[in-house]
Motif scaffolding. Structure first.
Motif, PDB file in Angstrom:
ATOM      1  N   UNK A  53      -9.412   6.411  -4.232  1.00 10.66           N
ATOM      2  CA  UNK A  53     -10.026   5.296  -4.949  1.00 10.66           C
ATOM      3  C   UNK A  53      -9.264   3.998  -4.649  1.00 10.66           C
ATOM      4  N   UNK A  54      -7.953   4.070  -4.713  1.00 11.52           N
ATOM      5  CA  UNK A  54      -7.123   2.901  -4.409  1.00 11.52           C
ATOM      6  C   UNK A  54      -7.372   2.429  -2.981  1.00 11.52           C
ATOM      7  N   UNK A  55      -7.462   3.359  -2.040  1.00 17.34           N
ATOM      8  CA  UNK A  55      -7.671   2.994  -0.639  1.00 17.34           C
ATOM      9  C   UNK A  55      -9.039   2.364  -0.416  1.00 17.34           C
ATOM     10  N   UNK A  56     -10.045   2.847  -1.118  1.00 18.48           N
ATOM     11  CA  UNK A  56     -11.380   2.257  -1.015  1.00 18.48           C
ATOM     12  C   UNK A  56     -11.365   0.807  -1.510  1.00 18.48           C
ATOM     13  N   UNK A  57     -10.578   0.541  -2.556  1.00 17.67           N
ATOM     14  CA  UNK A  57     -10.478  -0.822  -3.083  1.00 17.67           C
ATOM     15  C   UNK A  57      -9.687  -1.727  -2.148  1.00 17.67           C
ATOM     16  N   UNK A  58      -8.579  -1.202  -1.616  1.00 18.11           N
ATOM     17  CA  UNK A  58      -7.690  -2.003  -0.773  1.00 18.11           C
ATOM     18  C   UNK A  58      -8.258  -2.240   0.615  1.00 18.11           C
ATOM     19  N   UNK A  59      -8.843  -1.222   1.225  1.00 17.45           N
ATOM     20  CA  UNK A  59      -9.109  -1.244   2.671  1.00 17.45           C
ATOM     21  C   UNK A  59     -10.579  -1.343   3.061  1.00 17.45           C
TER      22      UNK A  59
ATOM     23  N   UNK B 137       0.843  -1.192   0.000  1.00 16.56           N
ATOM     24  CA  UNK B 137       0.000   0.000   0.000  1.00 16.56           C
ATOM     25  C   UNK B 137       0.878   1.242   0.000  1.00 16.56           C
ATOM     26  N   UNK B 138       0.891   1.941  -1.126  1.00 14.00           N
ATOM     27  CA  UNK B 138       1.690   3.165  -1.252  1.00 14.00           C
ATOM     28  C   UNK B 138       0.809   4.312  -1.724  1.00 14.00           C
ATOM     29  N   UNK B 139       1.284   5.536  -1.492  1.00  8.58           N
ATOM     30  CA  UNK B 139       0.576   6.728  -1.941  1.00  8.58           C
ATOM     31  C   UNK B 139       0.915   7.006  -3.406  1.00  8.58           C
TER      32      UNK B 139
END
Length: 412
Positions: free
Chosen positions: A257-263, A216-218
């Motif tokens: 968007x990435x965080x919503x998918x990952x977390x 998980x990276x920014x």
């Protein structure tokens, strides 16, 4: 939906050792494990991504296990590290294992295995003869985690880590019928070592497979899960639910968007709806709020979400006086604080001794500019007394400098 399809659309998959074997694992809904390193007594937000994968597996009908390195933690994984890890005491490792086990059980509900249970009865010479003989040193030297450390130096202990973690997989494959290991992308070398051991022990027709997950990276490439005060932990005593909520609320639109998918467990359609609603008025940070709500609720429960939302709204709407003392302490945990055993100060002296202001001249200037508040009250007198007796619950006072800078005074 198969676990491959679930992880693929979320953008989680980094690498797979054998796609055909992964498909077979999907068809049989087999057993799988993810390892966790007990280097601290709490997991952090980066680990949370892996905890959610265990939960996703369980919900989809697979048989997931969490493995805690009660034995391997005594050495430390060199992956991603430029220097030797600090060796922890046996007692500290034991404490860390107990606390992490409880976290994993609470958040995922999956079975936890401590690899110390199958290493404690293995003789060193038996391991070297039965396992060490199966892996060539040249094979280990090709591993990225080893190659990167050869310039700065690596101890024999850390050099053997990949072999020992590889044996974890071999042991679980033979004794627990676990055919898939999942780990972060930095674990590729350790996972493939395990698969090579299984091949040597069980033959070519084995079902062992490895899958790595994107770290998980920014958007700027930096690691996700670090705040100004350090790592964002899952244990509320290190990172309060409100601090976690605020950390997630403050994520950029590029990352959300990435965080919503990952977390989160939001579906494709739910995420699409969240993003559309967010884009209608980006200032409201709707996507970040949905992210924060989902993560805090999963880790700390619904009441923690309500409390975090209340505190957040109180700050945003300048209603901080509506907060209870525990809420104030939680909200200002990261703020600079001043602990005193005195019972009173004039405001100018307090501003200087607490280091809110560099000098009495600077303190008086801020008072003249009507920029100092104590417990919501505007300060307009240099000689105004701030006392323990008038503190909230006779425990704390809070000072506001300007519009958004808060400080705690803790009376003892």
């Amino acid at each position: 939906m198969s676990i491959y399809q679930e992880l693929e659309w979320r953008g989680l998959i980094s690498n797979i050792t054998n796609l055909d074997k992964l498909k077979k694992f999907d068809e049989t809904h087999g057993s799988v494990y993810i390892g966790f390193d007990p280097s601290f007594d709490s997991l952090h937000l980066g680990n949370y991504n892996m905890l959610l994968i265990l939960k996703r597996l369980k919900l989809l009908g697979y048989k997931p296990y969490a493995l805690i390195g009660g034995a391997t933690g005594l050495i430390g994984d060199p992956s991603g590290k430029k220097h030797e890890r600090q060796i922890l005491s046996l007692e500290q490792i034991k404490t860390n294992v107990q606390k992490i086990t409880k976290q994993i059980n609470t958040i995922t509900g999956v079975s936890v295995i401590n690899n110390n249970t199958f290493y404690q009865n293995i003789n060193l010479f038996d391991f070297l003869r039965d396992v060490g003989k199966l892996i060539n040193v040249n094979y280990l030297l090709e591993k990225e985690s080893i190659k990167l450390r050869l310039e700065t130096g690596i101890s024999f202990s850390e050099f053997t880590y990949g072999l020992i973690q590889g044996y974890d997989f071999a042991h679980l494959y033979q004794n627990n019928h676990i055919t898939l290991q999942i780990g972060g992308s930095d674990q590729w070398g350790n996972i493939t070592t395990g698969i090579e051991l299984i091949r040597k022990i069980c033959g070519e027709q084995n079902d062992a497979c490895g899958l790595t997950i994107n770290l998980l990276t920014k958007a700027d490439g930096t690691k996700f899960g670090k705040s100004e005060s350090g790592a964002v932990y899952l244990d509320a005593s290190y990172t309060s639910p409100y601090q976690l909520y605020q950390f997630l609320i403050n994520q950029s639109d590029k990352d959300v968007i990435k965080l919503l998918k990952f977390l989160t467990f939001y579906t494709k359609d739910e995420i699409a709806h969240i993003i559309k609603t967010h884009e209608d008025n980006v200032k409201k940070r709707y996507a970040q709020k949905q992210l924060a709500k989902a993560v805090v609720q999963d880790i700390h429960g619904a009441k923690a979400v309500i409390n975090s939302e209340f505190i957040s709204a109180a700050f945003f709407e300048d209603r901080i006086d509506t907060l209870s003392v525990p809420q104030l302490i939680e909200a200002l945990k990261d703020s600079e604080s001043f602990v005193t055993k005195k019972n009173q100060y004039d405001i100018v002296t307090l501003l200087v001794e607490s280091k809110i202001c560099a000098s009495k001249t600077a303190a008086r200037k801020l008072i003249d500019e009507k920029a100092i508040y104590v417990n919501k009250e505007l300060v307009n007198d240099y000689s105004m007394l701030i006392t323990k007796a008038n503190a909230l619950d006779q425990k704390i006072s809070y000072i506001k400098k300007g519009k958004r800078n808060y400080y705690l005074v803790i009376w003892q």
